[in-house]
Enzyme design. Structure first.
Site, mmCIF file in Angstrom:
data_model
loop_
_atom_site.group_PDB
_atom_site.id
_atom_site.type_symbol
_atom_site.label_atom_id
_atom_site.label_comp_id
_atom_site.label_asym_id
_atom_site.label_seq_id
_atom_site.Cartn_x
_atom_site.Cartn_y
_atom_site.Cartn_z
ATOM 1 N N ASP A 1 0.866 -1.174 0.000
ATOM 2 C CA ASP A 1 0.000 0.000 0.000
ATOM 3 C C ASP A 1 0.905 1.228 0.000
ATOM 4 O OD1 ASP A 1 -2.443 1.597 0.466
ATOM 5 O OD2 ASP A 1 -1.556 1.900 2.445
ATOM 6 N N ASP B 1 -0.174 5.128 0.794
ATOM 7 C CA ASP B 1 -0.434 6.151 1.813
ATOM 8 C C ASP B 1 -0.520 5.543 3.207
ATOM 9 O OD1 ASP B 1 -1.091 8.761 0.209
ATOM 10 O OD2 ASP B 1 -2.114 7.143 -0.849
#
Length: 208
Positions: A8, A10
């Site tokens: 991922d 952010d």
């Protein structure tokens, strides 16, 4: 043990969630809604359409277009000022020779912009964004797509996530999940390994 690492973006690799939290709170307050941090935490890991539905349900009559313009301007200013990597991110990316991919709920333009500002764009073979799937996280589709692009079964992919939404997506796809919570605490319901930082998570998963 693993044939690829999926990340991922952010809150996992780059410290954008603190920017989003501060600028979001300011934007809602400027338009008459003192929502508080708990409300903002409920939006973490959500794609923009899902977040919009949650906001409208909680704040009937909100001028979401005005809030979003204010929020986006503040967030973009924060990103333009520079993005810090999360603890252990640089070390982990440098320590592995496995293929790497990004799996994010951010749109394509925003994802590539952040990767460029953070200085890590060249590390990744593929970048799967919100624009590449019809069912975003917590559906497994983004992680299934990333594994497919790498030519691998999901079970051979080790995933690093911060949010419940992302960890659920990776778990449902059949990946091995390391969860490193960011601004929102977690009990690791969807994680195989719950860790305080990326390098500890990598060691827990047997990567290092």
């Amino acid at each position: 043990m693993y044939d690829a690492l999926l990340f991922d973006l952010d809150g996992t690799l780059i410290d954008t969630e603190t920017i989003a939290l501060a600028t979001g709170l300011a934007a809602f307050l400027a338009h008459g809604h003192d929502v508080g941090e708990a409300f903002m935490h409920g939006l973490v890991g959500k794609d923009e359409p899902t977040a919009a539905d949650l906001i409208r349900a909680a704040l009937p009559g909100v001028d979401l277009s005005a809030v979003n313009r204010h929020w986006r301007a503040g967030f973009n200013d924060g990103v333009d000022a520079g993005l810090a990597l999360k603890p252990g991110a640089a070390e982990l990316l440098a320590a592995t020779r496995l293929p790497l991919a990004i799996v994010t709920s951010t749109g394509r333009h925003g994802a590539h912009r952040k990767l460029g500002i953070a200085g890590i764009a060249d590390a990744f073979t593929h970048v799967v964004t919100l624009d590449d799937v019809t069912a975003p996280k917590p559906a497994p589709d983004p992680y299934l797509l990333a594994a497919s692009l790498l030519g691998l079964p999901p079970s051979r992919c080790l995933v690093f996530e911060d949010s419940e939404t992302g960890a659920e997506a990776a778990h449902r796809a059949g990946c091995i999940v390391v969860q490193v919570p960011d601004v929102v605490p977690s009990q690791g319901r969807w994680a195989h390994h719950l860790a305080p930082d990326l390098m500890t998570g990598a060691r827990m998963a047997g990567l290092l």
